[in-house]
Write a protein that holds these residues in place. Structure first.
Motif, PDB file in Angstrom:
ATOM      1  N   ASP A   1      40.791  41.813  32.324  1.00 55.21           N
ATOM      2  CA  ASP A   1      39.722  42.421  33.109  1.00 55.21           C
ATOM      3  C   ASP A   1      39.372  41.515  34.289  1.00 55.21           C
ATOM      4  OD1 ASP A   1      37.389  40.580  32.405  1.00 55.21           O
ATOM      5  OD2 ASP A   1      37.953  41.288  30.413  1.00 55.21           O
ATOM      6  N   LYS A   2      38.706  42.084  35.271  1.00 58.11           N
ATOM      7  CA  LYS A   2      38.391  41.330  36.480  1.00 58.11           C
ATOM      8  C   LYS A   2      37.372  40.232  36.217  1.00 58.11           C
ATOM      9  CE  LYS A   2      38.308  43.350  40.496  1.00 58.11           C
ATOM     10  NZ  LYS A   2      38.027  44.245  41.656  1.00 58.11           N
ATOM     11  N   GLU A   3      36.382  40.521  35.379  1.00 59.02           N
ATOM     12  CA  GLU A   3      35.284  39.583  35.172  1.00 59.02           C
ATOM     13  C   GLU A   3      35.766  38.236  34.635  1.00 59.02           C
ATOM     14  OE1 GLU A   3      33.840  43.494  35.706  1.00 59.02           O
ATOM     15  OE2 GLU A   3      35.255  42.763  34.199  1.00 59.02           O
ATOM     16  N   SER A   4      36.655  38.265  33.655  1.00 61.72           N
ATOM     17  CA  SER A   4      37.101  37.012  33.037  1.00 61.72           C
ATOM     18  C   SER A   4      38.027  36.216  33.946  1.00 61.72           C
ATOM     19  CB  SER A   4      37.794  37.299  31.704  1.00 61.72           C
ATOM     20  OG  SER A   4      38.950  38.088  31.898  1.00 61.72           O
ATOM     21  N   ASN A   5      38.524  36.826  35.017  1.00 66.47           N
ATOM     22  CA  ASN A   5      39.376  36.135  35.975  1.00 66.47           C
ATOM     23  C   ASN A   5      38.629  35.715  37.241  1.00 66.47           C
ATOM     24  OD1 ASN A   5      42.389  36.219  35.012  1.00 66.47           O
ATOM     25  ND2 ASN A   5      41.552  38.222  34.485  1.00 66.47           N
TER      26      ASN A   5
ATOM     27  N   PHE B   1      36.106  33.322  38.510  1.00 60.67           N
ATOM     28  CA  PHE B   1      35.387  32.091  38.183  1.00 60.67           C
ATOM     29  C   PHE B   1      34.092  32.004  38.972  1.00 60.67           C
ATOM     30  CE2 PHE B   1      34.428  27.579  38.410  1.00 60.67           C
ATOM     31  CZ  PHE B   1      34.599  27.187  37.100  1.00 60.67           C
ATOM     32  N   GLY B   2      32.987  31.974  38.258  1.00 63.05           N
ATOM     33  CA  GLY B   2      31.682  31.821  38.896  1.00 63.05           C
ATOM     34  C   GLY B   2      31.316  32.926  39.864  1.00 63.05           C
TER      35      GLY B   2
ATOM     36  N   GLU C   1      35.108  37.411  45.378  1.00 72.46           N
ATOM     37  CA  GLU C   1      34.815  38.196  46.586  1.00 72.46           C
ATOM     38  C   GLU C   1      34.298  37.313  47.721  1.00 72.46           C
ATOM     39  OE1 GLU C   1      35.586  41.192  47.381  1.00 72.46           O
ATOM     40  OE2 GLU C   1      36.417  41.755  45.434  1.00 72.46           O
ATOM     41  N   PRO C   2      33.353  36.384  47.459  1.00 71.13           N
ATOM     42  CA  PRO C   2      32.939  35.493  48.549  1.00 71.13           C
ATOM     43  C   PRO C   2      34.092  34.642  49.089  1.00 71.13           C
ATOM     44  CG  PRO C   2      31.331  35.435  46.774  1.00 71.13           C
ATOM     45  CD  PRO C   2      32.503  36.200  46.259  1.00 71.13           C
ATOM     46  N   ALA C   3      34.976  34.165  48.207  1.00 75.67           N
ATOM     47  CA  ALA C   3      36.109  33.357  48.665  1.00 75.67           C
ATOM     48  C   ALA C   3      37.073  34.190  49.498  1.00 75.67           C
ATOM     49  CB  ALA C   3      36.832  32.745  47.467  1.00 75.67           C
ATOM     50  N   LYS C   4      37.318  35.415  49.066  1.00 79.41           N
ATOM     51  CA  LYS C   4      38.209  36.303  49.821  1.00 79.41           C
ATOM     52  C   LYS C   4      37.624  36.606  51.197  1.00 79.41           C
ATOM     53  CE  LYS C   4      38.464  40.619  48.844  1.00 79.41           C
ATOM     54  NZ  LYS C   4      38.705  41.968  48.272  1.00 79.41           N
ATOM     55  N   LYS C   5      36.306  36.828  51.253  1.00 76.55           N
ATOM     56  CA  LYS C   5      35.658  37.102  52.535  1.00 76.55           C
ATOM     57  C   LYS C   5      35.725  35.895  53.458  1.00 76.55           C
ATOM     58  CE  LYS C   5      31.301  38.730  54.525  1.00 76.55           C
ATOM     59  NZ  LYS C   5      29.915  39.191  54.231  1.00 76.55           N
TER      60      LYS C   5
ATOM     61  N   ALA D   1      37.286  18.608  37.981  1.00 75.01           N
ATOM     62  CA  ALA D   1      37.493  17.506  37.039  1.00 75.01           C
ATOM     63  C   ALA D   1      37.218  16.145  37.662  1.00 75.01           C
ATOM     64  CB  ALA D   1      38.928  17.542  36.493  1.00 75.01           C
ATOM     65  N   LEU D   2      37.153  16.108  38.979  1.00 75.99           N
ATOM     66  CA  LEU D   2      36.828  14.862  39.685  1.00 75.99           C
ATOM     67  C   LEU D   2      35.354  14.816  40.086  1.00 75.99           C
ATOM     68  CD1 LEU D   2      39.971  14.487  41.980  1.00 75.99           C
ATOM     69  CD2 LEU D   2      39.439  13.202  39.898  1.00 75.99           C
ATOM     70  N   GLY D   3      34.597  15.778  39.607  1.00 77.43           N
ATOM     71  CA  GLY D   3      33.178  15.791  39.897  1.00 77.43           C
ATOM     72  C   GLY D   3      32.750  16.714  41.011  1.00 77.43           C
ATOM     73  N   GLY D   4      33.699  17.508  41.533  1.00 77.64           N
ATOM     74  CA  GLY D   4      33.347  18.435  42.595  1.00 77.64           C
ATOM     75  C   GLY D   4      32.438  19.538  42.086  1.00 77.64           C
ATOM     76  N   PRO D   5      31.563  20.066  42.929  1.00 77.81           N
ATOM     77  CA  PRO D   5      30.626  21.111  42.502  1.00 77.81           C
ATOM     78  C   PRO D   5      31.276  22.493  42.517  1.00 77.81           C
ATOM     79  CG  PRO D   5      30.211  20.565  44.787  1.00 77.81           C
ATOM     80  CD  PRO D   5      31.296  19.620  44.324  1.00 77.81           C
ATOM     81  N   VAL D   6      30.733  23.383  41.690  1.00 84.55           N
ATOM     82  CA  VAL D   6      31.140  24.793  41.719  1.00 84.55           C
ATOM     83  C   VAL D   6      30.375  25.451  42.856  1.00 84.55           C
ATOM     84  CG1 VAL D   6      31.266  26.952  40.443  1.00 84.55           C
ATOM     85  CG2 VAL D   6      31.568  24.788  39.239  1.00 84.55           C
ATOM     86  N   ALA D   7      30.975  25.412  44.036  1.00 83.98           N
ATOM     87  CA  ALA D   7      30.296  25.924  45.228  1.00 83.98           C
ATOM     88  C   ALA D   7      31.323  26.527  46.165  1.00 83.98           C
ATOM     89  CB  ALA D   7      29.548  24.792  45.940  1.00 83.98           C
TER      90      ALA D   7
END
Length: 205
Positions: free
Chosen positions: A136-140, A142-143, A147-151, A169-175
């Motif tokens: 399904d789309k939801e489980s693929n 991430f965060g 759609e924002p990344a594609k845009k 894994a190096l401490g980067g933020p989910v942003a």
């Protein structure tokens, strides 16, 4: 198109960037992967779905990725694995020659979930159908960043994924500001070298 794949496409989205599967690949995998998967390859090729949120892939192009991830892990001695699909953010779907669809690797956090598959309900071909029904789309997504990344960055090509720079894994933020388009194979191998692969707490092995 059979009913199973129709349901899969309805859930995930129409295909993009189709690659035809050469006869040599079918011959190579005939004794390694189920016949039902090869039939899907012939009919649908290797391509992205849902604007590239989920991809079926040529396993040979990802042999180095699989080797890099499972070497030294608990998976190494369990089975011979082939990567048959991946997500836009590097979820890796591995097919075991003896254990079917039994392993998913979350490359962003170096964790895997392993499942002991019960083949009493059907053989390998049925397991292929179950795999596509489970996507399904939801489980693929991430965060909820697909759609924002594609845009921001544009649609992925067949050899690309969205990666975080610096890596999580190096401490980067989910942003979104840290999401970049990267070459999938190279980035996945890089991620495998940052931290060892470990099972999730809910994994069967």
């Amino acid at each position: 198109m059979d009913e199973i794949f129709s349901i899969f496409i309805k859930e995930v989205g129409v295909p993009v960037y189709r690659q035809e599967v050469p006869p040599s690949s079918l011959d190579y995998y005939r004794d390694k992967l189920p016949e039902q998967l090869l039939k899907y390859w012939v009919e649908h090729g290797w391509c992205g779905y849902g604007d590239g949120i989920f991809w079926t892939v040529n396993p040979r192009e990802y042999e180095g990725v699989v080797e890099a991830w499972i070497e030294g892990s608990a998976l190494e001695a369990r089975d011979k694995y082939h990567l048959i699909a991946r997500s836009a953010f590097g979820d890796l779907y591995l097919w075991g020659e003896n254990s079917g669809f039994s392993v998913t690797i979350d490359s962003l956090v170096s964790r895997y979930s392993g499942e002991d598959v019960d083949f009493s309900l059907g053989g390998m071909d049925r397991e292929v159908e179950n795999f596509f029904l489970s996507v399904d789309k939801e489980s693929n997504d991430f965060g909820d960043l697909f759609e924002p990344a594609k845009k921001k960055l544009g649609q992925l090509k067949f050899d690309e994924m969205y990666g975080f720079v610096p890596a999580l894994a190096l401490g980067g933020p989910v942003a979104l500001a840290n999401v970049e388009k990267v070459k999938a194979v190279e980035h996945l191998i890089l991620l495998s070298q940052i931290s060892p692969l470990e099972p999730y707490s809910f994994s069967d092995f």
